[in-house]
Design an enzyme around this catalytic site. Structure first.
Site, PDB file in Angstrom:
ATOM      1  N   ASN A  49       0.877  -1.077  -0.070  1.00 22.65           N
ATOM      2  CA  ASN A  49       0.032   0.141  -0.020  1.00 22.65           C
ATOM      3  C   ASN A  49       0.928   1.093   0.043  1.00 22.65           C
ATOM      4  OD1 ASN A  49      -1.432   2.000   0.937  1.00 22.65           O
ATOM      5  ND2 ASN A  49      -2.831   0.982   2.068  1.00 22.65           N
ATOM      6  N   LYS A  79       0.348   3.683   2.806  1.00 24.29           N
ATOM      7  CA  LYS A  79       1.110   3.453   4.015  1.00 24.29           C
ATOM      8  C   LYS A  79       2.472   3.589   4.102  1.00 24.29           C
ATOM      9  CE  LYS A  79      -1.775  -0.532   5.929  1.00 24.29           C
ATOM     10  NZ  LYS A  79      -1.691  -1.871   6.059  1.00 24.29           N
ATOM     11  N   ASP A  89      -0.832  -4.797  11.311  1.00 24.68           N
ATOM     12  CA  ASP A  89      -2.192  -5.163  11.314  1.00 24.68           C
ATOM     13  C   ASP A  89      -3.283  -4.193  11.908  1.00 24.68           C
ATOM     14  OD1 ASP A  89      -4.050  -6.826   9.970  1.00 24.68           O
ATOM     15  OD2 ASP A  89      -4.333  -8.218  11.250  1.00 24.68           O
ATOM     16  N   GLY A 117     -11.370   3.343   4.259  1.00 21.92           N
ATOM     17  CA  GLY A 117     -11.972   2.210   5.219  1.00 21.92           C
ATOM     18  C   GLY A 117     -13.280   2.849   6.152  1.00 21.92           C
TER      19      GLY A 117
HETATM   20  P1  IMP Z   1      -5.071  -2.987   7.383  1.00 20.88           P
HETATM   21  O1  IMP Z   1      -4.500  -3.934   8.364  1.00 20.88           O
HETATM   22  O2  IMP Z   1      -4.350  -1.778   7.458  1.00 20.88           O
HETATM   23  O3  IMP Z   1      -5.161  -3.489   6.026  1.00 20.88           O
HETATM   24  O4  IMP Z   1      -6.416  -2.791   7.854  1.00 20.88           O
HETATM   25  C1  IMP Z   1      -7.639  -3.557   7.975  1.00 20.88           C
HETATM   26  C2  IMP Z   1      -9.008  -2.908   7.474  1.00 20.88           C
HETATM   27  O5  IMP Z   1      -9.220  -2.233   8.602  1.00 20.88           O
HETATM   28  C3  IMP Z   1      -8.807  -2.154   6.304  1.00 20.88           C
HETATM   29  O6  IMP Z   1      -9.085  -2.798   5.260  1.00 20.88           O
HETATM   30  C4  IMP Z   1     -10.031  -1.081   6.641  1.00 20.88           C
HETATM   31  O7  IMP Z   1     -11.373  -1.539   6.423  1.00 20.88           O
HETATM   32  C5  IMP Z   1      -9.891  -0.765   8.120  1.00 20.88           C
HETATM   33  N1  IMP Z   1      -8.777   0.166   8.684  1.00 20.88           N
HETATM   34  C6  IMP Z   1      -7.453   0.083   8.867  1.00 20.88           C
HETATM   35  N2  IMP Z   1      -7.162   1.407   9.043  1.00 20.88           N
HETATM   36  C7  IMP Z   1      -8.133   2.202   8.986  1.00 20.88           C
HETATM   37  C8  IMP Z   1      -8.167   3.511   9.229  1.00 20.88           C
HETATM   38  O8  IMP Z   1      -7.116   4.447   9.282  1.00 20.88           O
HETATM   39  N3  IMP Z   1      -9.318   4.234   8.961  1.00 20.88           N
HETATM   40  C9  IMP Z   1     -10.556   3.508   8.699  1.00 20.88           C
HETATM   41  N4  IMP Z   1     -10.282   2.316   8.413  1.00 20.88           N
HETATM   42  C10 IMP Z   1      -9.222   1.533   8.505  1.00 20.88           C
END
Ligand code: IMP
Length: 192
Positions: free
Chosen positions: A9, A12, A68, A149
């Site tokens: 990503n 990120k 995560d 998200g």
């Molecule tokens: P990841 O582990 O960063 O991929 O996050 C997993 C899921 O959590 C994402 O697909 C979003 O749905 C949600 N998420 C993670 N970080 C955020 C954020 O900062 N804002 C809103 N949703 C988030």
């Protein structure tokens, strides 16, 4: 010193580069020619962050970290939690995820929630975990167009705007991921 960040990503990656600065150079698996689908099948955020970092450590034997994140809603016993990305379906569909969460909370007074990020770092085979949290509540309707998200339905405690109505700089200062990444950055800098 190079450190591998287990992400594909670019948002990120830029955020982490901005926080970690010039002392360490962050590289992605892709930049090293690693195109494997890194497994993410554990039942906890800690388990997923660790298994992704461990996978890279086993593959490369170089300093690496993985993160995560999950949204934990109090009235739903911590759901969607580790399943936040695929809450409504097998696809990562933010609009449907938000719709499902709003529906699950229909008629429920307690709308408290928190975002939690876990970062797992492996240096010389030694694991260190870092955590960041952002407390808030789930709104009844989405508002704002920034972020990603669940941002349009997450109202941080003490704010009158959702995360999607804040600028990314404002969000990074208070966000779960920003907090965890700054802890990681402090730790890395203390090793210099
Ligand atoms: P990841 O582990 O960063 O991929 O996050 C997993 C899921 O959590 C994402 O697909 C979003 O749905 C949600 N998420 C993670 N970080 C955020 C954020 O900062 N804002 C809103 N949703 C988030």
């Amino acid at each position: 010193m190079d450190i591998i960040f287990a992400t594909s990503n670019s948002h990120k990656l830029n955020e982490a580069r901005g926080i970690i600065g010039d002392s360490f150079s962050l590289v992605t698996p892709l930049e090293l020619g690693i195109t494997d689908d890194i497994p993410e099948e554990e039942e906890t955020l800690e388990g997923n962050a660790l298994s992704k970092a461990q996978y890279l450590w086993n593959r490369c034997g170089r300093g690496c970290f993985a993160d995560d994140t999950g949204l934990e809603v109090e009235a739903l016993g911590g759901a969607p939690g580790v399943r936040s990305a695929r809450y409504a379906s097998d696809e990562c569909d933010s609009r449907r995820n938000m719709q499902k969460l709003i529906k699950e909370l229909n008629g429920i007074q307690n709308r408290k929630a928190r975002f939690r990020t876990v970062v797992a770092l492996i240096i010389d085979g030694k694991v260190t975990l870092f955590e960041g949290e952002l407390n808030g509540s789930i709104t009844e309707t989405p508002s704002g167009s920034g972020g990603f998200g669940y941002d349009p339905i997450f109202l941080p405690d003490g704010y009158t705007k959702t995360l999607a109505e804040l600028t990314s700089a404002e969000k990074n200062i208070i966000s779960h991921r920003g907090i965890a990444m700054r802890k990681l950055s402090d730790f890395l800098k203390s090793m210099l």
